[in-house]
Motif scaffolding. Structure first.
Motif, PDB file in Angstrom:
ATOM      1  N   UNK A 207       0.816  -1.199  -0.111  1.00 40.01           N
ATOM      2  CA  UNK A 207      -0.057  -0.057   0.067  1.00 40.01           C
ATOM      3  C   UNK A 207       0.894   1.271   0.006  1.00 40.01           C
ATOM      4  N   UNK A 208       2.025   1.194   0.608  1.00 41.50           N
ATOM      5  CA  UNK A 208       2.910   2.379   0.823  1.00 41.50           C
ATOM      6  C   UNK A 208       3.498   2.608  -0.605  1.00 41.50           C
ATOM      7  N   UNK A 209       3.727   1.618  -1.372  1.00 41.74           N
ATOM      8  CA  UNK A 209       3.988   2.006  -2.686  1.00 41.74           C
ATOM      9  C   UNK A 209       2.893   2.902  -3.682  1.00 41.74           C
ATOM     10  N   UNK A 210       1.866   2.394  -3.477  1.00 43.62           N
ATOM     11  CA  UNK A 210       0.729   3.303  -3.996  1.00 43.62           C
ATOM     12  C   UNK A 210       0.716   4.739  -3.463  1.00 43.62           C
ATOM     13  N   UNK A 211       0.798   4.545  -2.014  1.00 39.70           N
ATOM     14  CA  UNK A 211       0.920   6.167  -1.417  1.00 39.70           C
ATOM     15  C   UNK A 211       1.957   6.947  -2.143  1.00 39.70           C
ATOM     16  N   UNK A 212       3.207   6.402  -2.296  1.00 38.23           N
ATOM     17  CA  UNK A 212       4.085   7.042  -2.909  1.00 38.23           C
ATOM     18  C   UNK A 212       4.040   7.467  -4.346  1.00 38.23           C
ATOM     19  N   UNK A 213       3.260   6.826  -5.056  1.00 33.95           N
ATOM     20  CA  UNK A 213       2.920   7.170  -6.633  1.00 33.95           C
ATOM     21  C   UNK A 213       1.699   7.705  -6.751  1.00 33.95           C
ATOM     22  N   UNK A 214       0.885   8.175  -5.573  1.00 35.57           N
ATOM     23  CA  UNK A 214      -0.214   8.815  -5.711  1.00 35.57           C
ATOM     24  C   UNK A 214      -1.453   8.228  -6.428  1.00 35.57           C
ATOM     25  N   UNK A 215      -1.411   6.915  -6.111  1.00 31.41           N
ATOM     26  CA  UNK A 215      -2.371   5.961  -6.907  1.00 31.41           C
ATOM     27  C   UNK A 215      -3.729   6.059  -5.922  1.00 31.41           C
ATOM     28  N   UNK A 216      -4.725   6.274  -6.511  1.00 31.96           N
ATOM     29  CA  UNK A 216      -5.904   6.292  -5.528  1.00 31.96           C
ATOM     30  C   UNK A 216      -6.749   5.170  -5.240  1.00 31.96           C
ATOM     31  N   UNK A 217      -6.452   4.228  -5.993  1.00 34.72           N
ATOM     32  CA  UNK A 217      -7.188   2.853  -5.772  1.00 34.72           C
ATOM     33  C   UNK A 217      -6.345   1.726  -5.988  1.00 34.72           C
ATOM     34  N   UNK A 218      -6.631   0.632  -4.989  1.00 33.25           N
ATOM     35  CA  UNK A 218      -5.330  -0.500  -4.994  1.00 33.25           C
ATOM     36  C   UNK A 218      -6.549  -1.657  -4.979  1.00 33.25           C
ATOM     37  N   UNK A 219      -6.298  -2.691  -5.710  1.00 35.41           N
ATOM     38  CA  UNK A 219      -7.301  -3.719  -5.779  1.00 35.41           C
ATOM     39  C   UNK A 219      -6.360  -5.122  -6.103  1.00 35.41           C
TER      40      UNK A 219
END
Length: 258
Positions: A207-219
């Motif tokens: 999830x932190x990788x998504x945070x760092x890349x500003x990705x709003x949705x992770x599935x």
């Protein structure tokens, strides 16, 4: 570089030993060099190496934007990547000082421990239909080429609302995310405008990788951890797990999916 290797095996099937040819994935140690200094080695599939290094250093906050990358080159043997870039020296020090063994396959490390890098809360207004998401999750698994051939890789996809997508596969689920995010940045695409579909569980470092890349949705079709849910909640990420068939669980910031 060819990443599939053909070997001879003995298969035990219905009580009989059968000699046959099988296909296995190539796993290699790839070295990352930043501004002339070796910073880390990673075990991975030796493909999309430039994107891998770009995505990894963005995930760690060592480079703060693709505009800070001056050059990135892969050696002839595919086992070294060299980058010249403007860097955040403090976050590079964190990579060595706070080195943490992550929970994913491949034994990756991160220096981006909780609160070591400050990131703005994700306020993306993106809204998508649940049925649309689930149709792409189904396609995500049906079109995993290396997995279908070897059964030995994880996959990550950045999916955009115009139905275009970028895909990567690797032995490590963290590597797959770094690669696909690096691809997007190198192609001038903004991960904030897409959603991330991954094959692995949703642990905090994923999830932190998504945070760092500003990705709003992770599935994912698998489960999150409690810390993964907390991380998503804190940073404004919509987290979806157990996305299978016609069902999925929405854990955080659920209004983006209707």
């Amino acid at each position: 570089m060819e990443v599939l290797k053909h070997i001879q095996i003995v298969r035990f099937e219905d009580g009989e030993r059968i000699e046959r040819e099988d296909v296995v994935i190539l796993e290699s140690r790839v070295n990352f060099y930043l501004n002339g200094e070796k910073i880390i080695s990673t075990m991975c599939i030796p493909q999309n190496q430039e994107a891998h290094m770009v995505g990894f250093l963005l995930s760690e906050g060592v480079i703060e934007g693709i505009e800070n990358v001056q050059s990135v080159e892969v050696s002839e043997d595919g086992l070294s990547v060299s980058m010249q870039a403007k860097i955040n020296s403090n976050n590079l020090k964190n990579l060595y000082k706070e080195k943490t063994l992550v929970s994913g396959c491949g034994g990756g490390v991160t220096g981006n421990v909780e609160n070591s890098v400050q990131v703005e809360f994700n306020t993306s207004p993106i809204k998508i239909k649940g049925e649309w998401v689930l149709s792409h999750v189904k396609r995500f698994y049906q079109e995993s080429e290396l997995y279908l051939q070897t059964g030995c890789v994880h996959k990550a996809m950045l999916l955009f609302c115009d139905d275009s997508s970028l895909v990567s596969e690797d032995i490590g689920r963290h590597n797959a995310i770094d690669k696909v995010c690096g691809m997007a940045r190198m192609q001038g695409r903004d991960p904030n405008e897409g959603i991330l579909i991954v094959s692995g569980r949703l642990s905090s470092e994923m999830v932190t990788k998504a945070v760092m890349h500003h990705i709003p949705i992770v599935i994912s079709r698998t489960a999150p951890t409690f810390l993964g849910v907390q991380t998503a909640q804190k940073h404004g990420i919509t987290l979806c797990g157990f996305a299978r068939g016609k069902n999925m669980n929405l854990y955080t910031h659920t209004s983006r999916i209707c």
